[in-house]
Design an enzyme around this catalytic site. Structure first.
Site, short mmCIF file in Angstrom:
data_model
loop_
_atom_site.label_atom_id
_atom_site.label_comp_id
_atom_site.label_asym_id
_atom_site.label_seq_id
_atom_site.Cartn_x
_atom_site.Cartn_y
_atom_site.Cartn_z
N GLN B 227 70.06 67.68 30.71
CA GLN B 227 70.09 67.62 29.26
C GLN B 227 69.34 68.79 28.63
O GLN B 227 69.32 68.92 27.41
CB GLN B 227 69.47 66.30 28.78
CG GLN B 227 70.23 65.07 29.27
CD GLN B 227 69.55 63.76 28.93
OE1 GLN B 227 69.49 62.88 29.77
NE2 GLN B 227 69.05 63.61 27.71
N ARG B 374 67.48 56.07 26.41
CA ARG B 374 68.00 56.33 25.07
C ARG B 374 66.90 56.35 24.02
O ARG B 374 67.11 56.03 22.88
CB ARG B 374 69.06 55.28 24.71
CG ARG B 374 70.10 55.82 23.76
CD ARG B 374 71.28 54.90 23.61
NE ARG B 374 72.19 55.46 22.64
CZ ARG B 374 73.51 55.38 22.73
NH1 ARG B 374 74.08 54.75 23.75
NH2 ARG B 374 74.25 55.90 21.81
N CYS B 375 65.69 56.66 24.45
CA CYS B 375 64.57 56.89 23.56
C CYS B 375 63.42 57.26 24.45
O CYS B 375 62.96 56.45 25.24
CB CYS B 375 64.20 55.65 22.74
SG CYS B 375 62.57 55.82 21.98
N GLU B 744 69.57 57.18 18.95
CA GLU B 744 68.69 56.20 19.58
C GLU B 744 68.30 55.06 18.67
O GLU B 744 67.72 54.07 19.13
CB GLU B 744 67.44 56.92 20.10
CG GLU B 744 67.79 57.97 21.14
CD GLU B 744 66.63 58.88 21.49
OE1 GLU B 744 65.65 58.92 20.71
OE2 GLU B 744 66.70 59.56 22.51
#
Lengths: 149, 789, 162, 291
Positions: B227, B374-375, B744
């Site tokens: 990422q 996701r966070c 998120e």
């Protein structure tokens, strides 16, 4: 995992003690044992195929008679590995006179630790399987000694 | 104000506010995406990894002789081999260090122990099974509280004699004395222990790479699932000593990331070492169990929270103490100044006069933890704690949880709002969002229904979460990862025929960057979205950026894209003035053309201007139409929302059934409504999952109990609730296009709504808290204890 | 290493290979035949990313051996579009934003195609149950369900027009 | 996850399959569908020397009614069973179970014979077959034998099947009038193995009493078993809710669940009571609906 139990064996304590501390003799009773290699009087290495049904793993197991007081007590440590999995166990056996003259009661306890893939994926079968294999081992010990007459 | 944004551009241009169909989809729906496992290079070899069955053990010896006899096996790499090159340790993004391969000790189950390189993946797997490693087990610590006890086995003696315990760091924020005073003088105090367990992102694509060392050119190309490809390139340059211009990181399509593809895993480094060793490209692809057992984890926060209030329900103070289990190494991707991420956003949507929060990081025999689900920046943990505490307070003093929230929200006129822990919230209108959610779900009727059901002995609960998110890291004065500031970038090149290529420093893992970034350019310059090609993920061509995580793409790179577009627009204005023979100040802009003020028939389209930039540009002006922008945000952005969840509990089995779930989100101005809704649907599902299904637990030996998808329970379409969405729009005042980021929000906001609903159904039985995941067995045990099951 | 000969028809084309008996069908497709649209996600037949059709039945190709498929008709995602014309499911997944990262998408489309062959007019519950062997981590399934519903309508309309 | 090497044969008929099994007894393993076996082979938890694939063996996937028996071929898939109206109309419990096994793809390929011979303690068919008092037909090169489902499941992954035998058929008695059955499966998520499964098949007499009863339980012992104590409590009695609760409690007492990722043993024992009671009520409703 901890397991314990007792088994009556129709033989003297000396005979039972000699059996359980002799790798060649007791080794054949280990679950799925295919070969035994004696390294010295207290160390030996077994190759064993263990499992449940057709789910089996080939373990290389190092065994050590860690403590012994003939003919009363022995502690055996086992450290086994298969690809991706490992098992470590400490078994303690105490021999006392059995209910009948000339018989021996073997009280045993075992602490078994399973690590790796088998423990992660096979958790729902592990405890029952370990319990059964230990039971079979002691049944085998009794049967073999009993068969000597 | 909260109004829906009307698109300024025509559908043909497709700027902001249009639900443009995604430009990336044609390849995916045909099976023509190119994911890492699809990359095949000539002469490519395969690598597979030998992993430890033990969570903690000494390595006595490694015998590779049988493995080297396996047909096709070419090499076995061990820690001893790496040690010779000084490559057996690597830095983590949090500034800790992590083994690439162990030389003496393994620290968690499934840790990498050796790498086998072979001609194909089947031979490599056979080689792995044939490597014999002799281990001596050591005591295992899985509980961070035990790790902190005096006399506990020291897991990381490599940190030196002055760090001879398992404590990693202490971090605090806010005013301890003021918070203590508020609690001491409070009319009402509530406190609770809240544990948020380890979870795993489990993107459907696992991690992997193809490392390709070209000895002739001295060039390393690393195709990988990352990422943050630029950061990886820099880390590789620093660790390996290779010149950075000779390292190329290329990401291809990524099958989901959610933060799990931010860290550097040993497998990547091993593949590079293997390629350097054998001189051929080497591919490594994790299987699912390796992914679930060895990759970085999220959460694992043991929170103790105390809150004070007046009897009437005005909250006055907050104090939070947390133990953060990082496993054997702190591998969080948090900015350097924030070892516990942005956890001090824990005052949430409420106007707290005083607050204090402290966190202690701890080592245990688990894989490195502290990355994302996701966070990544601990916002989920903070939101869960505060939303649970507000609910507990409401129930404790007998005020409806919605009313208590309304009465304690930061009010619209208080923005920009400074929190007692130091953040400056940019904008918000919390009451409107909650009211909208209440109206949508029919809150008052549900409360009546609940009362009737409770009288009949049925268990129904309603839960609210009014969260505030904090995203867009970040302003370079405070935010960096291993020293690299957290700006992001965009480079735009307009070709003579009026077609555009733009490259961005962030990286899509499914968010639809190829579409939304094209829409920003369409919005700013009026090029039809179909004429704009977006590229990313190749460090040889894209401008430097920190990558995509923590919902930062739109807030940071999105802003860079708008700013670069505006630079181009200013140059275009000069060219248009030259073409129209007027002063630049006499020109009016509307998306797609400059018109002379008062003369609607005198205009030049952006396409005409593009052509002129290469064929007829003013004397003295550089030819071409290009711009690059490195955007350093002045502040973070603060999306928010209110979620309401209704649950029914099966008393016989303890199963929780989500009957309805309404989500009202506010992420500022919206680029593509369809994509934003998709992000919220996905985020809600990844909030639902850890609330009811997913967790990674360990037995006392450190065995991972959820090492396959048979036990790590991703939700299917059957369990997943039918999400009901709505929006409010409160633009960010400091962001060039008023956007805030949304990837998120829903993952952050959903778990406490569900937890609050379940506890709400059971409060009258004396239940104050249930830690997630609220599994049937956990709920049943409570019902059983209360005599209801 | 013993090998066995496998001959299959993939998307209408006969393809052959000599393979180890242990070779997984998904690897035959991906690595031997280069059809990389079929993905591997979980290895334990939970996620469905590897779903293809074998003799008209949807199957998880990571839990099938290549030798088991000898003689079979196989259809993969690469065989769904008719040249430039997308299959109605492909079109619907695009229209309805039924995908994000795209990794589960080929398996999801193949399972949906089988489902609509079985049941041309499914309810939402039947759609959700029909894809319960396919995990998606990105979309929350909402738009996947919508896409399958759209494609069902399109396929029924095409059928009625015949 | 990559399997270790093995040999593979796909015999053309049953005779050849049985001959191969006999010749390579001990290392050969029958492959029928493979959705239970192949995941274990991929995890290298099972490493057979030879897989004998029954795919080409004809005559093993029929679903027929033969007088008072339903005959289900060992290679009948879960989906075939699910969609066989004569069978599921007479025995809705078969549809209950078939519709909850794995997921649609697994139901397309997984077979009842494969599942029964595999004998995962958490698989659904073994309990259902015991509730139905079904029989299992086993063939070897030396002949054929028919054994009751009760007693067939010896232990985890262990059945009464001999290494050189193939499970060719399941036989289920056609239910008398006023019969009903139900399979109640508790799972953590769609497609999961059972946490607990309770299978009940009952027949009512003209006076409303329970004349025949079968109860099988999934995932709460080393192998699926018949809850005989509960059956004894129900046989001959007038059905009512209190009796059902007592019988369900007796079933629970007979269970021996292990603590694992599906929950602690205490929870599972309680769920045996709950699921058995639910299955009893649903079975009764279906039996009564038959007049």
């Amino acid at each position: 995992m901890e397991f314990s139990g007792a088994v009556d064996i129709p033989a003297t304590r000396d005979r039972v003690f000699a059996f359980v501390t002799d790798p060649e003799e007791v080794g054949a009773c280990g679950p799925g044992v295919e070969s035994i290699e004696v390294i010295d009087a207290t160390h030996f290495r077994a190759k064993a195929k263990v499992g449940v049904g057709f789910i089996q793993a080939r373990f290389v197991v190092d065994l050590e008679i860690a403590e012994q007081q003939a003919p009363d007590m022995a502690v055996i440590k086992a450290h086994g590995q298969a690809p991706g999995s490992a098992v470590d166990a400490v078994g303690r056996m105490t021999l006392v006179d059995g209910p009948e003259p000339g018989t021996t009661t073997m009280q045993w306890s075992a602490e078994v630790s399973l690590s790796g893939m088998l423990a992660s994926v096979g958790a729902r079968m592990v405890e029952g399987t370990a319990n059964k294999m230990i039971g079979q081992t002691f049944d085998c010990v009794r049967a073999k000694i009993a068969a000597e007459g | 104000m909260t109004t829906e944004l009307e698109p300024r551009t025509s559908a043909a241009i497709g700027g902001m506010g249009h639900s443009v169909k995604r430009k990336e989809d044609p390849r995916f729906i045909r099976g023509a995406g190119e994911y890492i496992e699809d990359v095949v290079l000539p002469g490519m070899l395969w690598m597979d990894i030998v992993r430890s069955p033990y969570a903690h053990a000494t390595i006595k010896s490694i015998d590779a002789s049988e493995a080297l006899k396996v047909p096709g096996v070419l090499a076995v790499i061990t820690g001893a081999d790496l040690e010779k090159a000084g490559l057996h340790w690597m830095p983590t993004l949090a500034g800790d260090k992590q083994m690439v391969l162990p030389t003496t000790t393994v620290m968690y189950q499934a840790q990498e122990v050796a790498a086998v390189v072979a001609t194909d993946r089947y031979a490599a797997a056979d080689g792995v099974a044939a490597v014999y490693v002799d281990y001596e087990p050591l005591p295992v610590i899985v509980d961070p509280k035990k790790a902190l006890e005096p006399g506990a086995f020291v897991l990381r003696p490599d940190r030196g004699p002055d760090k001879a315990n398992n404590h990693i760091w202490h971090w605090e924020s806010g005013d301890r004395a003021a918070a203590d005073a508020a609690l001491a003088s409070a009319e009402v105090r509530v406190s609770e222990d809240i544990y948020i367990p380890r979870i795993h992102v489990a993107s459907i694509e696992t991690c992997g790479c193809v490392a390709d060392w070209d000895a002739v050119r001295g060039q390393l190309t690393l195709h990988m699932t990352s990422q943050a490809p630029h950061a990886i390139r820099t880390v590789l340059a620093l660790v390996s000593g290779l010149p950075e211009q000779n390292i190329r990181v290329k990401t291809h399509d990524i099958g989901g990331g959610f933060g799990g593809k931010v860290p550097v895993y040993p497998g990547y480094v091993l593949a590079v070492v293997a390629s350097l060793t054998v001189g051929k490209p080497v591919k490594w692809i994790e299987d699912r169990s390796e992914n679930l057992q060895a990759d970085s984890f999220a959460r694992d926060y043991h929170i103790h929270a105390e809150m004070s209030a007046t009897k009437a329900g005005k909250i006055t103070g907050l104090k939070v103490k947390t133990i953060a289990d990082h496993g054997y190494s702190d591998a969080a991707a948090d900015p350097s100044k924030f070892p516990a991420g942005l956890f001090n956003v824990i005052t949430g949507s409420y106007d707290f006069p005083d607050a204090f929060v402290e966190v202690d990081g701890v080592y245990t025999n688990k894989p490195p933890g502290g990355v994302a689900y996701r966070c990544s920046f601990r916002v989920t943990e903070a939101v869960h704690a505060i939303e649970r505490m507000v609910d507990i307070l409401a129930h404790e003093i007998g005020v409806d949880p919605a009313q208590l929230r309304m009465e304690n929200f930061i009010q619209p006129e208080q923005f920009p709002y400074r929190t007692p822990t130091g953040w400056e919230y940019d904008s918000g209108n919390y009451g409107v969002a909650l009211q909208k959610a209440m109206d949508l779900i029919g809150y008052d009727d549900l409360r009546k229904e609940q009362a009737e059901k409770r009288a009949r002995g049925e268990l129904m609960g309603i839960g609210i979460s009014s969260f505030t998110e904090i995203v867009g890291a970040g302003p370079s004065k405070d935010f960096d990862i291993i020293g690299i500031k957290m700006f992001d970038s965009c480079e735009i090149r307009v070709h003579p025929t009026g077609k555009v290529i733009a490259r961005i420093g962030v990286q899509s893992q499914g968010q639809g960057h190829e579409t939304t970034f094209a829409q920003i350019i369409a919005e700013e310059l009026g090029f039809p979205v179909g004429d704009v090609k977006i590229e990313y993920g190749d460090t040889d061509t894209a401008p430097y950026g920190l990558g995509t995580y923590a919902s930062r793409s739109t807030p940071v790179a999105g802003a860079a894209t708008a700013m670069a577009s505006r630079k181009i627009r200013e140059k275009a204005r000069q060219i248009a003035a030259h073409l129209l023979e007027c002063s630049p100040d006499d020109l009016e802009w509307e998306p797609g053309k400059f018109t002379v003020k008062g003369s609607p028939d005198r205009f030049k389209t952006i396409q005409e201007i593009s052509f002129a930039a290469y064929t007829n540009h003013p004397v003295g002006m550089e030819a071409g139409l290009e711009a690059v922008d490195y955007y350093d945000p002045p502040n973070l952005t603060f999306p928010f929302g209110s979620y309401i969840c209704v649950v029914d509990i099966d008393k016989g089995t303890g199963q929780v059934k989500i009957r309805r779930f309404v989500a009202v989100d506010d992420c500022g101005n919206i680029i593509n409504p369809m994509i934003v809704d998709g992000q919220i649907h996905g985020g809600l599902t990844m909030g639902f999952a850890p609330a009811l299904l997913e967790s990674i637990t360990y037995d006392e030996l450190g065995n991972n109990q959820a090492g396959t998808f048979m036990d790590y329970l991703l939700p299917t379409a059957v369990e997943t609730p039918r999400w009901e969405l709505d929006k409010t729009v409160t633009p960010s005042p400091h962001h060039p296009i008023g956007a805030k980021g949304v990837g998120e929000s829903a993952t952050v906001g959903a778990p406490p709504a569900i937890a609050n609903a379940v506890v709400d159904a059971l409060w009258h039985l004396g239940v104050r808290n249930i830690d997630i995941p609220m599994t049937p067995q956990k709920v049943w045990a409570i019902l059983h204890e209360k005599g209801l099951a | 290493m013993t090998t066995q000969h496998v001959r299959v028809t993939v998307n209408g084309t006969v393809r052959e290979a000599d393979v180890e008996p242990r070779l997984l069908l998904v690897h035959l497709l991906r690595e031997t035949f280069g059809l990389t649209g079929t993905h591997v996600g979980c290895d334990t037949s939970n996620c469905g990313a590897c779903t293809i059709h074998v003799n008209g039945l949807s199957a998880k190709s990571c839990t099938m051996l290549a030798v088991q498929a000898d003689g079979a008709e196989i259809r993969t995602i690469e065989g769904m579009a008719d040249g430039a014309t997308l299959h109605p499911l492909q079109q619907a997944f695009w229209d309805q934003h039924g995908l994000q990262c795209g990794f589960c998408t080929p398996g999801m489309i193949m399972q949906s195609a089988w489902l609509l062959g079985q049941n041309p007019d499914p309810t939402e519950d039947q759609i959700r149950e029909g894809i319960s062997g396919n995990l998606c981590r990105c979309t929350g399934y909402v738009n996947i369900v919508k896409a399958i519903d759209q494609a069902a309508g399109a396929l029924r309309a095409a059928d009625a027009a015949k | 996850m990559i399997p270790s090497a093995f040999d593979y044969v796909r015999p053309a008929d049953l005779g050849e399959a049985l001959r191969i099994l006999k010749e390579r007894e001990g290392e050969a393993k029958v492959l029928s569908g493979g959705f239970s076996l192949l995941p274990l082979i991929k995890l290298r938890l099972a490493q057979p020397g030879l897989l004998v694939d029954l795919r080409d063996v004809g005559g093993l996937n029929g679903l027929t009614r033969d007088g008072d028996l339903f005959r289900i071929g060992g290679r009948a898939t879960h989906r075939q069973i699910l969609e066989d109206r004569p069978l599921t109309d007479a025995l809705p419990i078969m549809k209950d179970a078939a519709s909850r096994i794995g997921d649609p793809q697994i139901r397309n390929w997984g077979t009842i014979g494969g599942s029964v011979a595999h004998a995962d303690p958490a698989a659904d068919w073994p309990a259902v077959l015991q509730a139905l008092h079904a029989s299992i037909v086993l063939r070897s090169a030396d002949g054929e034998r028919t054994v009751p489902a009760r007693g067939f499941f010896i232990d985890t992954f262990t059945t009464g099947i001999e290494p050189a035998e193939i499970l060719t058929e399941i036989q289920i008695p056609f239910p008398p009038p006023r019969s009903g059955g139900s399979y109640q499966k508790l799972e953590r998520r769609a497609g999961d193995f059972s946490t607990v499964g309770a299978a009940v098949q009952m027949t009512l007499g003209a006076d409303g009493r329970i004349t025949q009863i079968g109860i099988g339980l999934t995932a709460v012992a080393d192998s699926p078993f018949a809850a005989t104590h509960a059956e004894d409590a129900l046989r001959g009695a007038h059905p009512n809710d209190e009796l059902f609760r007592e019988a369900a409690a007796a079933a629970s007492r007979q269970s021996r669940p292990a603590t694992d990722s599906h929950g602690p043993a205490e929870y599972k024992r309680a769920m045996v009571t709950e699921m058995t009671a639910r299955a009893l009520r649903a079975a009764l409703a279906r039996a009564q609906a038959q007049g």
